[in-house]
Design a protein around this motif. Structure first.
Motif, PDB file in Angstrom:
ATOM      1  N   GLN A 227      52.033  33.926  49.210  1.00 48.23           N
ATOM      2  CA  GLN A 227      51.483  34.326  50.497  1.00 48.23           C
ATOM      3  C   GLN A 227      52.139  35.607  51.012  1.00 48.23           C
ATOM      4  OE1 GLN A 227      51.903  30.980  53.107  1.00 48.23           O
ATOM      5  NE2 GLN A 227      50.322  29.746  52.068  1.00 48.23           N
ATOM      6  N   VAL A 228      53.486  35.681  50.852  1.00 51.96           N
ATOM      7  CA  VAL A 228      54.188  36.901  51.284  1.00 51.96           C
ATOM      8  C   VAL A 228      53.725  38.100  50.480  1.00 51.96           C
ATOM      9  CG1 VAL A 228      56.447  38.018  51.399  1.00 51.96           C
ATOM     10  CG2 VAL A 228      56.193  35.654  52.157  1.00 51.96           C
ATOM     11  N   THR A 229      53.589  37.933  49.174  1.00 50.25           N
ATOM     12  CA  THR A 229      53.125  39.030  48.321  1.00 50.25           C
ATOM     13  C   THR A 229      51.708  39.455  48.688  1.00 50.25           C
ATOM     14  OG1 THR A 229      54.512  38.168  46.533  1.00 50.25           O
ATOM     15  CG2 THR A 229      52.782  39.747  45.937  1.00 50.25           C
ATOM     16  N   ALA A 230      50.857  38.463  48.958  1.00 46.33           N
ATOM     17  CA  ALA A 230      49.479  38.786  49.331  1.00 46.33           C
ATOM     18  C   ALA A 230      49.419  39.517  50.666  1.00 46.33           C
ATOM     19  CB  ALA A 230      48.652  37.504  49.393  1.00 46.33           C
ATOM     20  N   SER A 231      50.252  39.089  51.623  1.00 54.15           N
ATOM     21  CA  SER A 231      50.262  39.772  52.921  1.00 54.15           C
ATOM     22  C   SER A 231      50.767  41.210  52.791  1.00 54.15           C
ATOM     23  CB  SER A 231      51.135  38.997  53.909  1.00 54.15           C
ATOM     24  OG  SER A 231      52.484  38.942  53.461  1.00 54.15           O
ATOM     25  N   MET A 232      51.788  41.440  51.955  1.00 53.72           N
ATOM     26  CA  MET A 232      52.274  42.793  51.736  1.00 53.72           C
ATOM     27  C   MET A 232      51.206  43.669  51.081  1.00 53.72           C
ATOM     28  SD  MET A 232      56.185  42.016  50.482  1.00 53.72           S
ATOM     29  CE  MET A 232      56.496  43.749  50.199  1.00 53.72           C
ATOM     30  N   MET A 233      50.482  43.100  50.137  1.00 51.68           N
ATOM     31  CA  MET A 233      49.412  43.867  49.498  1.00 51.68           C
ATOM     32  C   MET A 233      48.302  44.176  50.491  1.00 51.68           C
ATOM     33  SD  MET A 233      49.185  42.007  45.761  1.00 51.68           S
ATOM     34  CE  MET A 233      47.862  43.108  45.251  1.00 51.68           C
ATOM     35  N   ASP A 234      48.016  43.249  51.409  1.00 54.96           N
ATOM     36  CA  ASP A 234      47.004  43.509  52.431  1.00 54.96           C
ATOM     37  C   ASP A 234      47.421  44.651  53.350  1.00 54.96           C
ATOM     38  OD1 ASP A 234      45.448  41.496  51.387  1.00 54.96           O
ATOM     39  OD2 ASP A 234      46.152  39.960  52.795  1.00 54.96           O
ATOM     40  N   VAL A 235      48.722  44.659  53.720  1.00 48.35           N
ATOM     41  CA  VAL A 235      49.217  45.739  54.582  1.00 48.35           C
ATOM     42  C   VAL A 235      49.112  47.079  53.876  1.00 48.35           C
ATOM     43  CG1 VAL A 235      51.270  46.636  55.715  1.00 48.35           C
ATOM     44  CG2 VAL A 235      50.704  44.224  55.931  1.00 48.35           C
ATOM     45  N   ASN A 239      46.829  50.343  55.016  1.00 53.47           N
ATOM     46  CA  ASN A 239      47.372  51.688  55.215  1.00 53.47           C
ATOM     47  C   ASN A 239      46.626  52.717  54.385  1.00 53.47           C
ATOM     48  OD1 ASN A 239      49.285  50.741  57.041  1.00 53.47           O
ATOM     49  ND2 ASN A 239      50.834  50.410  55.439  1.00 53.47           N
ATOM     50  N   ASN A 240      46.307  52.349  53.146  1.00 54.87           N
ATOM     51  CA  ASN A 240      45.563  53.275  52.296  1.00 54.87           C
ATOM     52  C   ASN A 240      44.179  53.565  52.860  1.00 54.87           C
ATOM     53  OD1 ASN A 240      47.676  53.464  50.485  1.00 54.87           O
ATOM     54  ND2 ASN A 240      46.959  51.710  49.260  1.00 54.87           N
ATOM     55  N   LEU A 241      43.551  52.540  53.435  1.00 55.73           N
ATOM     56  CA  LEU A 241      42.231  52.752  54.037  1.00 55.73           C
ATOM     57  C   LEU A 241      42.311  53.673  55.245  1.00 55.73           C
ATOM     58  CD1 LEU A 241      40.752  49.122  53.836  1.00 55.73           C
ATOM     59  CD2 LEU A 241      40.059  51.129  52.505  1.00 55.73           C
ATOM     60  N   VAL A 242      43.371  53.515  56.036  1.00 60.30           N
ATOM     61  CA  VAL A 242      43.537  54.385  57.205  1.00 60.30           C
ATOM     62  C   VAL A 242      43.722  55.823  56.779  1.00 60.30           C
ATOM     63  CG1 VAL A 242      45.076  54.906  59.133  1.00 60.30           C
ATOM     64  CG2 VAL A 242      44.399  52.549  58.698  1.00 60.30           C
ATOM     65  N   LEU A 243      44.551  56.049  55.763  1.00 59.20           N
ATOM     66  CA  LEU A 243      44.788  57.406  55.287  1.00 59.20           C
ATOM     67  C   LEU A 243      43.526  58.021  54.697  1.00 59.20           C
ATOM     68  CD1 LEU A 243      48.309  56.961  53.656  1.00 59.20           C
ATOM     69  CD2 LEU A 243      47.767  58.019  55.858  1.00 59.20           C
ATOM     70  N   GLU A 244      42.746  57.204  54.000  1.00 53.50           N
ATOM     71  CA  GLU A 244      41.521  57.727  53.409  1.00 53.50           C
ATOM     72  C   GLU A 244      40.464  58.025  54.459  1.00 53.50           C
ATOM     73  OE1 GLU A 244      40.317  54.876  50.575  1.00 53.50           O
ATOM     74  OE2 GLU A 244      41.930  55.338  49.139  1.00 53.50           O
ATOM     75  N   SER A 245      40.459  57.262  55.555  1.00 53.33           N
ATOM     76  CA  SER A 245      39.443  57.469  56.599  1.00 53.33           C
ATOM     77  C   SER A 245      39.749  58.672  57.489  1.00 53.33           C
ATOM     78  CB  SER A 245      39.315  56.202  57.450  1.00 53.33           C
ATOM     79  OG  SER A 245      40.547  55.925  58.076  1.00 53.33           O
ATOM     80  N   HIS A 246      40.981  59.228  57.556  1.00 52.59           N
ATOM     81  CA  HIS A 246      41.364  60.369  58.387  1.00 52.59           C
ATOM     82  C   HIS A 246      42.058  61.433  57.537  1.00 52.59           C
ATOM     83  CE1 HIS A 246      40.363  58.100  62.009  1.00 52.59           C
ATOM     84  NE2 HIS A 246      41.032  57.073  61.486  1.00 52.59           N
TER      85      HIS A 246
END
Length: 269
Positions: A227-235, A239-246
């Motif tokens: 669960q911790v690994t999955a949450s880190m991957m989600d974060v 972040n990658n989506l935010v950088l790609e969108s701006h």
């Protein structure tokens, strides 16, 4: 007694037992069943016939014997051995039920289908509960019969002389027990072996429950780590989506306005 049939049953029970269970089975078979069949029956075989009272009153002998020996040791131990070995056969029946279910499943869906059980004899699910409950039942049976022997005969001691005043005896009569020392030794031997079997069953129960708790703890830790690994991957993906969108903001920060140039004028005097 059919020894070949008994050997088949013992080998079947031994196949699905732990190390503690195998030791328990060896003690039951060697120190309880064999001693009971070979020696104990001969010691108590002529018990009532050799129980002598110094009176000729009709019925007094039988009444006094029934008062001091309401239940024969042999019959009591036979019941104990029957009740204490039946739970092990229930485990075998549960494994046989699993094997039959697996066989019918393969016949219905083919040999290449997914198996219902990875190992039909592995103590998981219902079989684990059957095995643990059988251990609890065996401990209860042995403890109950040890208490019954002590309560019915008022201890494990066999006196040489007992005094009886039961009707229709005319007065207090002296009665003599045949071979009291030998009977006391066999009684103590059977009681001690029962206590050893109780201890082994208790250790096996603790081992199985402890092993299951450790497995559950490992499973919980593994799920938490996942669960911790999955949450880190989600974060990270967010972040990658935010950088790609701006991308314009990122480029403006990287390519800022050039720094102004300065020229120095030196005057000559």
């Amino acid at each position: 007694m059919n020894w070949a049939f008994l050997q088949g049953l013992i080998s079947g029970v031994n196949k699905y037992s732990t190390a503690f269970g195998r030791v328990w089975l060896s003690i039951v078979f060697v120190f309880r069943v064999l001693v009971f069949v070979v020696a104990a029956e001969k010691v108590w075989g002529d018990d009532q016939k050799d129980f002598k009272c110094n009176t000729a009153q009709p019925g007094c002998h039988n009444v006094c014997y029934d008062h001091f020996f309401p239940v024969s040791h042999i019959r009591l131990w036979a019941l104990q051995l029957i009740f204490v070995t039946c739970p092990s056969f229930l485990v075998m029946m549960h494994v046989a039920y699993r094997e039959d279910r697996e066989r019918k499943h393969r016949l219905q869906f083919g040999e290449g289908c997914k198996r219902l059980y990875k190992n039909t004899g592995k103590k998981r699910g219902g079989l684990w509960w059957t095995y643990v409950l059988s251990l609890v039942f065996k401990m209860g049976v042995d403890a109950t019969f040890v208490f019954l022997v002590y309560h019915i005969y008022e201890g494990y001691h066999f006196p040489t002389l007992v005094k009886c005043m039961q009707a229709p005896c005319p007065n207090v009569v002296d009665c003599f027990i045949s071979r009291p020392t030998e009977k006391r030794i066999f009684t103590l031997f059977m009681v001690v072996t029962s206590l050893v079997c109780i201890l082994l069953s208790f250790l096996e129960t603790v081992y199985l429950v402890g092993k299951r708790c450790v497995e559950i703890g490992r499973r919980v830790r593994t799920s938490r780590q996942m669960q911790v690994t999955a949450s880190m991957m989600d974060v990270r993906s967010a972040n990658n989506l935010v950088l790609e969108s701006h991308p314009d903001k990122l480029s403006s920060k990287d390519t800022g306005s050039p720094a102004p140039s300065y020229s120095a004028v030196v005057s000559k005097t």
